[in-house]
Every structure is written in C-alpha cells, then in structure tokens.
Design an enzyme around this catalytic site. Structure first.
Site, PDB file in Angstrom:
ATOM      1  CG  HIS A  83      -2.064  -1.000   0.977  1.00 27.96           C
ATOM      2  ND1 HIS A  83      -1.997  -2.291   1.436  1.00 27.96           N
ATOM      3  CD2 HIS A  83      -3.216  -0.883   0.294  1.00 27.96           C
ATOM      4  CE1 HIS A  83      -3.091  -2.926   1.057  1.00 27.96           C
ATOM      5  NE2 HIS A  83      -3.843  -2.106   0.370  1.00 27.96           N
ATOM      6  NE  ARG A  89     -11.014  -0.793   0.573  1.00 27.03           N
ATOM      7  CZ  ARG A  89      -9.830  -1.092   0.034  1.00 27.03           C
ATOM      8  NH1 ARG A  89      -9.772  -1.952  -0.972  1.00 27.03           N
ATOM      9  NH2 ARG A  89      -8.717  -0.563   0.467  1.00 27.03           N
ATOM     10  CD  GLU A 134     -10.213  -7.063  -1.340  1.00 26.57           C
ATOM     11  OE1 GLU A 134      -9.237  -6.489  -1.836  1.00 26.57           O
ATOM     12  OE2 GLU A 134     -10.823  -6.624  -0.346  1.00 26.57           O
ATOM     13  CG  ASN A 153      -3.922  -4.028  -5.949  1.00 23.05           C
ATOM     14  OD1 ASN A 153      -3.702  -4.127  -7.141  1.00 23.05           O
ATOM     15  ND2 ASN A 153      -4.222  -2.889  -5.367  1.00 23.05           N
ATOM     16  CG  ASP A 154      -5.817  -7.796  -1.159  1.00 21.88           C
ATOM     17  OD1 ASP A 154      -4.718  -8.148  -0.693  1.00 21.88           O
ATOM     18  OD2 ASP A 154      -6.411  -6.781  -0.778  1.00 21.88           O
ATOM     19  NE  ARG A 160      -1.433  -5.586  -1.685  1.00 20.46           N
ATOM     20  CZ  ARG A 160      -2.589  -4.936  -1.730  1.00 20.46           C
ATOM     21  NH1 ARG A 160      -3.736  -5.574  -1.460  1.00 20.46           N
ATOM     22  NH2 ARG A 160      -2.649  -3.674  -2.025  1.00 20.46           N
ATOM     23  CB  CYS A 219     -10.866  -0.662  -7.822  1.00 16.29           C
ATOM     24  SG  CYS A 219     -11.071  -1.905  -6.535  1.00 16.29           S
TER      25      CYS A 219
HETATM   26  C1  PEP Z   1      -7.117  -4.597  -4.273  1.00 15.61           C
HETATM   27  O1  PEP Z   1      -6.897  -5.486  -3.444  1.00 15.61           O
HETATM   28  O2  PEP Z   1      -6.960  -4.748  -5.498  1.00 15.61           O
HETATM   29  C2  PEP Z   1      -7.555  -3.254  -3.843  1.00 15.61           C
HETATM   30  C3  PEP Z   1      -7.919  -2.337  -4.713  1.00 15.61           C
HETATM   31  O3  PEP Z   1      -7.545  -2.991  -2.527  1.00 15.61           O
HETATM   32  P1  PEP Z   1      -6.228  -2.667  -1.671  1.00 15.61           P
HETATM   33  O4  PEP Z   1      -5.093  -2.457  -2.640  1.00 15.61           O
HETATM   34  O5  PEP Z   1      -6.547  -1.450  -0.871  1.00 15.61           O
HETATM   35  O6  PEP Z   1      -6.074  -3.884  -0.829  1.00 15.61           O
HETATM   36 MG    MG Z   2      -7.576  -5.276  -1.422  1.00  7.77          MG
END
Ligand code: PEP
Ligand code: MG
Length: 571
Positions: free
Chosen positions: A192, A335, A434, A457-458, A468, A505
């Site tokens: 993040h 969120r 996710e 991402n997750d 990650r 996203c």
């Molecule tokens: C994701 O997991 O793709 C996401 C957008 O949420 P974050 O990166 O905040 O975990």
């Molecule tokens: Mg996420």
C-alpha cells in the site's frame, strides 16, 4: 571518471527525484528485561514519564485550540482521561512492586494486559480506544528509554527519504510537498505504501540493499524511479543527464493533458468509465484535474491510521460529506475500513499475527467490532445527502459476511430513523471481489449485493498464494496468471448475467499488456490511481474491443503466466 556510488533496487514509482537525503530510522522499542533493584526508583521513573506524557497532551490541546476542530479537542481530552485512569497506573505500579519489574517492562506488560482485557474495563472510552492505549504505551516507553522520533510531517524542501521499511503509516505522516523521492531497503511494488507513492507521483525505489549503510544524512541523491537506480552524490554531468530524462518525463505528462476533455471509449466505440482510487485530499484534487468520472474506490481506512484515537461519527461524516460534494455529484464509492495486512501495523491489530493477510483483516475486524463499523456506516448514511455515495465491503470471503454487514447497515438505518436524523435509505451496497472464494462464488453474491469491484491486488495475492509485499517472492506475483484471469472472467460474466455493475479497481488496470485483456473480458469501468487517468484513457482509445474479446477468451486457456505474457507481447 566519476567516483559516485550507484545503487539499484525495485522502481515502484516512476520519475526522477533529486534532493538531500534524510535517514528515517525507526527505533525499535526493545524492552530492557532487568528486574527492578530499586522499586521506588522505578515507580518514580514511571510516574515522571506519565506526568511528562500528560503535560505533552495538555500542550497539544492548548496548541489545538486555534487549528483543530472541536471533535479533535474532545478526543485529546479523552486521551487525557486514559492517562489519568487510576486503574491503569495502579496496574503498572502493582507490577513494579509485586513482580519487581523495571518501569519499562511494567508499562509494557501492564498495557498489554489492559489491551487484552479492554473489553472488560468499565470506561467506555477505553473499550473503544485500543488505539489510544497503544499510543500512550509507546509514548511512555519512548520517554522512559529516551527514544526521540524524527518529525517527518515538517521536512526541508527537496528531501529524499531513506528508510529500512517505508510503511503506509509513514506515507500518511509525510509532508509530500517537500519529498522528492523515497528509498526503502525492503518492500514490494504492490504494498500500500508504494501504491500511495505512485499515486502522489513521488519517484520511489524499494528493495535497495544496504541503503542505510551506504547513504548518509545530507547526501545529494538522484533517483530514477523507472529504472530503479540511485546515484549518491552525483557529478555535474550525471545531474545534467538525469535532469534531461526528467524533462522528457514532464513533456510526456503535459502531452497527456490533451486527453482531459476526451470521452473514454475503445476504437470501436465501446464506452469505458474511468474512476479514481482516492485516499487523501491531494489524490481527490488530482482525480478532478484529470477528469475522473467519480471516485471508484475511496480507501477509508486511511482516515483511521496514524492517529491516537478512532475517528468519531461526526468527524467521518464531515470527511465523507466533503468528498461527496467535492466530486460535484459524481459517484463516490466508499470502501468501509479495510484494516490489517500491511495496513494498520501499529493500530488496532493488537495481536501479533504470524500471517496477517490471512488473519484479522478487513470485514473480519468490522464484524467483530460492530461499534467501529456501525459508526462508520452511520457517518456514510448521513453524508449521502447528494445520493451519490455507495458502500463497498472489503475482503469478503463468505456470504455470511455480506449478510451480517447488511444487517449492521440496516441497524444503523433503524437507529438514525429513530433518532430523527435524515438520510437516504436506498444506498447501494457492493463487495470487493478480492478473494478466490468470492470470485468463484460470484453467482451467489451477485444475488445479494448491488455491484462488484474487482480488487486484483489482493486477488492475485490470495489466488497465487504470494504475499503482495514480500520482495523475496515478487516474481511469483504475476498479473498474467491464468487462474486470476479466469476468476476475473467468471466475475464479469456473473455480473452481466445478474445485471449488476462490475468495476476493476486493482493496479492491474495500469498494466498496458493487461488493460486490453480486461476490456476484452468485458470490464466496462475501471478505478485507477488519479495520476494514471489520462495515460490509461489514451491507451483505451487505441484498444479494439471486438478483437480483444476473442483474444482474451483464448488467453484464458493458456497454461501459465509466462505463456500469457508472451502471447500478449505479440498482439
Ligand atoms: C485490491 O486489493 O486490489 C484493492 C484495490 O484494494 P487494496 O489495494 O486497498 O487492498
Ligand atoms: Mg484489497
């Protein structure tokens, strides 16, 4: 011949950064385990530290009178109540007297016992504020051990941060207007902290071995966030060379401005919506400048981080209302707090988990702490005056979590109704896709929620079982893994069958090889980092949807991520 030193690492945020280094050392609080030889002396040390933390808090309140709003002063007063709470100080004194612990161990053990049992303590303030307890504990420990922390919220101009582990918490404290670059010894591209660095366009390089050994405070640093190269004390010719790369970078950025007022669609006229991922006012401003169609992901957890107290309902209400107004009636998808994993290391996650990403995270915390969750939901419901806010639930992996969350949302509505507070009853509730569990069972979820938002991402991390944030396994964290693509394809198909919107996203949308595949799989809206909106729009305008929809289906059948990447490079 130049005698400068060049280091390399993982470029996580592109651009050229030039400035003076400042070493950010996080002093680990290592508790000295010595027994108290002199009990009265240890008691005195503890009481002296307590008094000093109390005086500091009082002066924070005094200094806040002009700049903070009333809510914050109320909270600082609550903070004082904890410092004054006799149960806490007598527990610590008891540990010094009975167990003969030194002041440091007594403070540490005493607070840990209280934090573990804080549910049992009568004071509502303490029940609600594990944050405050942790923060006060650490402030007391730092006082006792004479550990000073560097103030990173007020830096000299043109600073390059050099640190061992640049965390999300650091990113929230930093005065970004003064930071020209970040170098971190560890960290991956999908943490993040690096997402925030990218979104604020701070050139950054992570995973730089020995950075702290080789760079001194005050060195001139030149970094290329694209290449992952750092030059320590560069020569004049090196400076000139990098400055010319920087000018090209700026030139390219300026060229993209021409896309601000263009509609976003593919070559064959399929309309694609582009929203922004936002977690701070700077990003919100940037999303507007780059004509986002709204905020597709508001990472609300960042309001909860780096503060010694939980944000109150009114405080959150003000933030959400401001955002909703700021986007001029466009959609804002808030969120609900997604805390845990690499977010919130020093906050509510009281337990030291060995596997935090699979542990107490996201919706799991919200459902165990409905007090925190409901406060947030009430604030969102109240802020939805313009009817443009949607609720997005993170980390869902079971239908029961969706149902329980919806029950809490209904309870919040009921409470507001009974209290005579006006709000919009028909707010849309969606879920992040996710976890593989959720993507596979998308058909079940689609019947009980209003929209999907795919968090790649997750989704990559959980599907391929690759942390990650861990640079040791970063080569396994691949957006090209066919298993992830199949999960995305299933989610999009199910959303279409059930007639619910499906946005994506995650960072995958910014991968230029993957963007055409995602469009080919049927995704019609993306939420991306605000600084990439124009770049991505330019790419979408050159994608042929009909062609990509055929290619994407065949990509799903490839055997591994290498074959997928190879095939995409040939298109
Ligand atoms: C994701 O997991 O793709 C996401 C957008 O949420 P974050 O990166 O905040 O975990
Ligand atoms: Mg996420």
């Amino acid at each position: 011949m130049s005698n400068t030193t060049v280091l390399t690492g993982l470029g996580v945020s592109p651009g050229i950064g030039i400035g003076k280094s400042i070493i950010l050392k996080r002093e680990n609080i290592i508790i000295p385990k010595a027994k108290a030889c002199d009990v009265s002396k240890e008691k005195y040390r503890f009481l002296e530290a307590l008094e000093s933390v109390k005086n500091e808090t009082k002066s924070m309140i005094a200094n806040s009178k002009n700049s903070f709003n009333k809510t914050k002063i109320d909270i600082l007063n609550a903070y004082l109540m904890i410092i004054d709470d006799k149960k806490i100080s007598s527990e610590i004194i008891h540990l010094i007297e009975e167990k003969q612990l030194n002041a440091e161990s007594a403070v540490n053990n005493g607070f840990n016992i209280i934090i573990k049992n804080f549910e049992l303590i009568e004071s509502e303030y303490i029940k609600e504020r594990a944050f405050d307890l942790l923060d006060i504990r650490d402030r007391l420990l730092r006082k006792l051990m004479n550990i000073k922390i560097k103030n990173i919220s007020n830096l000299n101009k043109d600073t390059i941060i050099i640190t061992k582990d640049f965390t999300l918490s650091d990113s929230l404290q930093l005065d970004f207007s003064s930071v020209n670059g970040i170098v971190s010894q560890i960290g991956g591209k999908n943490s993040h902290a690096s997402i925030i660095a990218r979104s604020l366009e701070i050139p950054s390089i992570f995973n730089v071995k020995n950075a702290l050994k080789l760079i001194n405070d005050g060195d001139t640093i030149l970094l290329d966030g694209e290449k992952g190269e750092i030059v320590i004390n560069p020569s004049n010719s090196e400076l000139l060379h990098y400055k010319s790369i920087h000018s090209l970078y700026i030139l390219n950025k300026n060229k993209l401005k021409a896309f601000k007022n263009k509609d976003c669609h593919t070559l064959d006229n399929r309309r694609i919506k582009l929203y922004a991922n936002v977690s701070s006012p700077v990003e919100a401003k940037k999303s507007k400048e780059n004509s986002a169609e709204g905020i597709g992901l508001f990472r609300s957890e960042l309001i909860f981080l780096n503060r010694p107290y939980l944000p109150t309902e009114d405080e959150q209400y003000n933030i959400y209302s401001d955002i909703s107004e700021f986007v001029d009636n466009k959609d804002v998808t808030i969120r609900t707090i997604d805390i845990g994993g690499d977010k919130f290391k020093n906050g509510l996650s009281v337990l030291n988990e060995s596997n935090p990403s699979l542990g107490y995270r996201g919706i799991r915390i919200c459902l165990k702490r409905p007090d925190i969750f409901k406060t947030q939901i009430r604030a969102i419901l109240r802020a939805n005056q313009n009817k443009n806010i949607k609720i997005l639930l993170p980390m869902i992996s079971s239908i029961h979590e969706l149902r329980s969350s919806k029950n809490i949302i209904e309870e919040a509505k009921f409470e507001l109704l009974n209290e005579g507070i006006t709000f919009n009853k028909s707010i849309k509730v969606g879920i992040m896709i996710e976890t593989p569990a959720c993507a596979i069972m998308a058909d079940t979820f689609a019947k009980e929620c209003d929209f999907f938002s795919i968090g790649t991402n997750d989704l990559i991390q959980y599907t391929a079982a690759v942390d990650r944030n861990n640079s040791l396994v970063s080569e396994l964290y691949s957006p090209y893994h066919p298993s992830v693509l199949r999960l995305i394809a299933n989610t999009v198909k199910v959303a279409k069958e059930n007639n619910i919107p499906c946005c994506l996203c995650g960072e995958m949308a910014s991968n230029s090889l993957m963007l055409p595949v995602l469009i080919g799989l049927g995704i019609k809206s993306f939420s991306v980092s605000p600084n990439l909106l124009l770049d991505i729009k330019e790419k979408i305008l050159n994608i042929n949807y009909s062609k990509m929809s055929k290619i994407s289906q065949s990509i799903l059948n490839l055997e591994d991520e290498i074959a997928v990447e190879k095939a995409l490079l040939k298109i």
